[in-house]
Design an enzyme around this catalytic site. Structure first.
Site: not given
Length: 575
Positions: A322, A347, A351
């Site tokens: 991420s 990733k 979110q």
């Protein structure tokens, strides 16, 4: 584990915005994520909006009516007593599995624990604890915290917190967090049994704000080489990073190794801020793309960074995810850093946290992010097949990817180019410029059992307590030069392991022996020198570990390559 922190270790970024701003909904929608209005703090989205027009709302309304009817029928008519709250939580979790692997629902307890990972601190007593044989042990009181001031020591057993027993039965991290945390200024009485004492003692401790840190280490390796290790991108990471950089530059740093291994991510804007410290001008750092332009955002470099010139090596591995991939992707695409290690997690989804009125939280995927060259590094997934997605790292191992560079199979259709024309790939993590295989020479079943029974940490704690007065008089340089875990002490460790039911395996022991020595010495150094560390760093601990860290040692030899890369010389073999 620090008191008040979360035990989860999922390789996924936590938030899409740059702030820890919760989003609240009214009670009518607390259990219905289909109906939630959402607000994204930090400028990505302002205001609240439903996900569609009248047709969409009508569809959701019919679903809500059906769901409510079924719950009511179960509550009133099912043959056994049922906890409908548990059923609701379960149904939400199963529903989200039809979306993507990182959209998730957390109950209030898990949500609080997860948020604590990214906040700048928590209210508590300030100890690092470990659960061993259904007993809570103090690993170390945090420097300057209330437990240290009250006289709590490494190795103390916490039997009770007020009237809550913390020994016997099955003790879990959550119950310990609940017992030790509380509002600053509140008091908790700990019942402590200290080694050598026959009777427990009671310590009254006033809780206070305990800061948490995300820069694990920051030190000079040699006269010109700095090292920074970042464990996550939390609320305070950028400030910690800037302070570390300022200190290293003052010590003469002209080249830097930044360690992002096993960094699972965090706040996006902390990641882009750090990337901006290395990238000049107004170059693109990352962009996001959602269902429509409400979630689209481009982030550009805009500051005069502290280290825009000079050789830079960035370490990544399969645990780097991420926000870590945003940083390494931007630096790679702009040919600013040599990325070394192994392929990152993959990733590429963002979110948004939505806090519900009962304290539970929905983390909803609202966009994908792309590196400056246009790469999405999200690895493939099939909705509803989380098991396959979670086994990806295991499959990499079976393919030999952790040990052989050519085992990395990039999709030739997802080929992109850096500013200087180097080929890079999307579709499954950041592939390093220079591959460094995993060192497994010391990994044995015997070592795994030692960790499982907590033998190494316990032995280090006993060694520290038995020698503390002598050790605390040493400088770290003297400690590093003179302290060794000798054969007699290793023999004692083996005896303790055997007493705990671990069958001795001489061949495996000999393979792991030097690694075990290093681990013990590092843990001792951490306990002895933590009080002198500023900003929560454990420099001495990581200095010792680095001596047997194969990736670290090989990366030290890559600064000439990093210098050539920075100056547009790409003729070297990138593997």
């Amino acid at each position: 584990m620090e008191e008040g922190t979360n035990a989860t270790n999922k390789p996924a970024g936590q938030y899409a915005d740059g702030k820890n701003t919760p989003i609240h909904n009214d009670k009518a929608t607390v259990r219905l994520p289909m109906l939630m209005g959402i607000t994204l703090a930090g400028g990505m989205l302002i205001g609240a909006t439903f996900f569609g027009g009248t047709k969409s709302l009508n569809t959701i309304g019919r679903g809500y009516t059906k769901y409510r009817e079924i719950l009511q029928l179960i509550e009133n008519n099912y043959v056994d007593t049922v906890n409908t709250d548990d059923l609701v939580d379960y149904s939400i979790t199963k529903m989200l599995e039809k979306l993507d692997p990182h959209t998730a629902y957390m109950n209030p307890q898990d949500a609080v624990a997860a948020r604590a990972q990214l906040e700048g601190g928590f209210d508590g007593i300030g100890v690092e604890f470990n659960i061993y044989k259904d007993t809570v042990y103090v690993v170390t009181p945090l420097a300057g915290g209330p437990s240290e001031s009250a006289g709590i020591q490494s190795g103390d057993k916490i039997l009770k917190a007020d009237d809550t027993p913390l020994v016997g039965g099955k003790i879990e991290n959550g119950s310990v967090f609940k017992a030790l945390r509380g509002k600053r200024g509140s008091e908790v009485k700990l019942t402590i049994l200290r080694k050598g004492d026959k009777e427990p003692k009671i310590f009254a401790i006033t809780r206070d704000r305990i800061p948490t840190y995300s820069v694990d280490a920051s030190y000079m390796i040699d006269a010109k080489t700095g090292y920074i290790k970042i464990n996550r991108f939390s609320e305070t990471t950028y400030d910690e990073f800037k302070a570390a950089m300022t200190s290293l530059k003052a010590q003469g740093m002209t080249q830097l190794m930044m360690d992002l291994r096993n960094n699972p991510g965090g706040y996006m804007d902390r990641a882009t801020n750090i990337a901006d410290e290395f990238i000049s001008g107004n170059k693109l750092l990352v962009y996001t793309n959602g269902k429509d332009n409400r979630y689209d955002r481009k982030t550009f470099a805009h500051i005069a960074g502290q280290f825009e010139d000079g050789p830079l090596v960035v370490l990544i591995d399969e645990g780097s995810a991420s926000a870590s991939e945003i940083v390494s992707g931007a630096l790679q695409d702009h040919d600013r850093a040599l990325i070394a290690g192994r392929r990152s997690f993959g990733k590429g989804l963002v979110q948004m946290p939505v806090t519900l009125s009962d304290g539970s939280e929905l983390r909803l995927t609202i966009s994908r992010y792309y590196t400056p060259s246009g790469r999405s590094i999200q690895k493939p997934y099939v909705p509803g097949h989380e098991g396959d997605y979670e086994k990806d790292l295991e499959l990499r191992s079976k393919r030999g990817e952790y040990y052989i560079a050519d085992s990395i199979k990039n999709d030739p259709k997802l080929k992109f180019k850096t500013d200087g024309g180097r080929v890079v790939y999307g579709g499954g993590g950041i592939t390093p410029d220079y591959f460094i295989p995993r060192d497994s020479s010391w990994q044995t079943s015997y070592l795994i059992q030692l960790y499982g029974k907590n033998i190494i940490r316990e032995f280090a704690m006993e060694y520290t307590n038995d020698n503390r007065k002598k050790l605390e008089k040493m400088s770290f340089a003297d400690f590093d030069r003179t302290v060794t875990i000798n054969d007699d002490q290793m023999g004692r460790l083996v005896k303790e392991a055997t007493a705990e039911g671990i069958k001795f395996n001489e061949k495996e022991y000999n393979r792991s022996k030097n690694y075990i020595r290093t681990q013990i010495k590092a843990l001792v150094a951490r306990s002895v020198y933590q009080k002198s560390n500023k900003a929560g760093q454990n420099n001495e601990f990581f200095r010792i570990l680095a001596q047997s860290d194969d990736t670290y040692q090989k990366a030290l030899k890559l600064f000439d390559r990093a210098d050539k890369l920075e100056h547009g010389m790409f003729t070297y073999n990138q593997k």
